[in-house]
Design a protein around this motif. Structure first.
Motif, short mmCIF file in Angstrom:
data_model
loop_
_atom_site.label_atom_id
_atom_site.label_comp_id
_atom_site.label_asym_id
_atom_site.label_seq_id
_atom_site.Cartn_x
_atom_site.Cartn_y
_atom_site.Cartn_z
N PRO A 70 0.78 -1.13 -0.02
CA PRO A 70 0.09 0.21 -0.13
C PRO A 70 0.90 1.23 -0.14
O PRO A 70 1.93 1.27 0.69
CB PRO A 70 -0.84 0.00 1.30
CG PRO A 70 -0.77 -1.35 1.58
CD PRO A 70 0.55 -2.19 1.15
N ASP A 71 0.48 2.35 -0.84
CA ASP A 71 1.21 3.49 -0.81
C ASP A 71 0.84 4.28 0.37
O ASP A 71 0.03 3.92 1.34
CB ASP A 71 0.88 4.19 -2.17
CG ASP A 71 -0.42 4.75 -2.29
OD1 ASP A 71 -1.23 4.60 -1.48
OD2 ASP A 71 -0.82 4.91 -3.38
N SER A 73 -0.74 7.05 1.19
CA SER A 73 -2.24 7.49 0.98
C SER A 73 -3.02 6.49 1.54
O SER A 73 -4.10 6.60 2.36
CB SER A 73 -2.73 8.19 -0.11
OG SER A 73 -2.74 7.24 -1.22
N THR A 74 -3.08 5.02 0.94
CA THR A 74 -3.69 3.98 1.35
C THR A 74 -3.32 3.70 2.80
O THR A 74 -4.31 3.38 3.44
CB THR A 74 -3.62 2.89 0.33
OG1 THR A 74 -4.04 3.13 -0.90
CG2 THR A 74 -4.37 1.71 0.71
N MET A 77 -5.45 6.02 5.03
CA MET A 77 -6.89 5.75 4.99
C MET A 77 -7.14 4.22 5.90
O MET A 77 -7.98 4.15 6.35
CB MET A 77 -7.18 5.50 3.67
CG MET A 77 -8.83 5.40 3.56
SD MET A 77 -9.31 5.63 1.75
CE MET A 77 -8.88 7.21 1.43
N LEU A 78 -5.94 3.29 5.50
CA LEU A 78 -5.99 2.05 6.46
C LEU A 78 -6.16 2.56 7.90
O LEU A 78 -7.08 1.82 8.93
CB LEU A 78 -4.89 0.81 6.11
CG LEU A 78 -5.24 0.32 4.99
CD1 LEU A 78 -3.88 -0.24 4.47
CD2 LEU A 78 -6.19 -0.68 5.16
N LYS A 93 -0.19 -3.55 6.84
CA LYS A 93 0.08 -4.32 5.89
C LYS A 93 -0.63 -5.72 5.70
O LYS A 93 -0.95 -5.82 4.83
CB LYS A 93 1.46 -4.35 5.61
CG LYS A 93 2.22 -2.93 5.42
CD LYS A 93 3.68 -3.26 5.40
CE LYS A 93 4.36 -1.83 4.82
NZ LYS A 93 5.98 -1.91 5.04
N ALA A 96 -4.12 -4.92 4.92
CA ALA A 96 -4.39 -4.70 3.58
C ALA A 96 -4.66 -6.01 2.61
O ALA A 96 -5.29 -5.97 1.99
CB ALA A 96 -3.19 -3.77 3.27
N CYS A 219 -14.15 0.77 1.73
CA CYS A 219 -14.07 0.81 0.32
C CYS A 219 -14.70 1.94 -0.26
O CYS A 219 -14.05 2.54 -1.39
CB CYS A 219 -15.18 -0.43 0.17
SG CYS A 219 -15.59 -0.62 -1.58
N LEU A 222 -11.97 4.71 -0.17
CA LEU A 222 -10.94 4.60 -0.99
C LEU A 222 -11.32 4.99 -2.45
O LEU A 222 -10.51 5.21 -3.23
CB LEU A 222 -10.44 3.04 -0.87
CG LEU A 222 -9.18 2.56 -1.45
CD1 LEU A 222 -8.08 3.34 -0.72
CD2 LEU A 222 -8.85 1.13 -1.48
#
Length: 244
Positions: A70-71, A73-74, A77-78, A93, A96, A219, A222
């Protein structure tokens, strides 16, 4: 994204500006030579062998763990939707990968010919109260885990949201929520109206990653469907409705 040109342009942009894990960055640049493959005017046939190398590398990864890390930004958000104060980046991670595996299963159901949307006629009386354990016409939807068929029972609030109010995003959230019960084993530890923010003393990380509404809202957020005001409202202090 329905056209090849759109996907291709996005792919080139991600490769040119994205940052990947060190081993993947080296592989994509030197071994697969993706930069040569993604020509300005379309794929370069001379660099086609790089695609086969990429396929082999992806297929060598166990199912459910495939894909880039995940980058930033992801990850942010996570953390917003699932992490409590004790949650580490490594745990996120792992989360994810769990989400990716679950969303693939949800997508497979949605893309199949075996997803049924029904209602429950007995619940159509508008004066019946919301019953979180078994639907209720004023509620959004529910599923029955004991059913063999993949059936989502759409209730009055779902139909109103998708019709009169035009809030299609809540319908998407609801479908993801309900299908996560069926294919990813999620539970209902908290709902949007009880707050979804994770904490050490309320909805912990362990609860959030197994909570259907957390999956649904993550979801739609994102996907860029969730307004900032709705995100702030839903991410209020969470109340744990059950233990487990």
């Amino acid at each position: 994204m329905e056209r090849f040109s759109q996907a291709y342009k996005t792919c080139r942009k991600v490769f040119d500006s994205g940052k990947f894990a060190e081993d993947w960055q080296k592989f994509l640049t030197k071994d697969a030579q993706v930069g040569s493959l993604l020509g300005r005017h379309g794929p370069n046939p001379k660099a086609a062998p790089g695609l086969e190398k990429l396929r082999k590398k992806i297929l060598a990864i166990p199912d459910g763990q495939r894909g880039a890390s995940p980058d930033a930004s992801t990850m942010a958000m996570l953390r917003a939707w699932f992490a409590d104060a004790n949650t580490t980046d490594e745990q996120l991670k792992v989360a994810a990968r769990k989400l990716l595996s679950g969303f693939k299963k949800i997508a497979n159901v949605c893309n199949s010919n075996h997803l049924i949307f029904s209602d429950e006629p007995i619940d159509r009386s508008t004066d019946r109260p919301i019953d979180r354990s078994g639907g209720g016409w004023k509620d959004y939807a529910f599923v029955d885990p004991s059913e063999t068929l993949n059936v989502v029972y759409a209730q009055g609030a779902f139909l109103t949201a998708g019709g009169a109010t035009g809030c299609v995003w809540i319908c998407v959230e609801t479908i993801v929520h309900e299908l996560s019960h069926r294919v990813a084993g999620t539970d209902d530890f908290a709902y949007d109206d009880t707050g979804l923010h994770a904490s050490k003393t309320g909805i912990t990380f362990s609860h959030a990653i197994r909570n259907a509404d957390s999956w649904g809202y993550f979801c739609v957020d994102l996907a860029g469907m969730l307004a900032a005001s709705d995100r702030t409202r839903v991410l209020g202090p969470g109340t744990l409705l059950k233990t487990g």
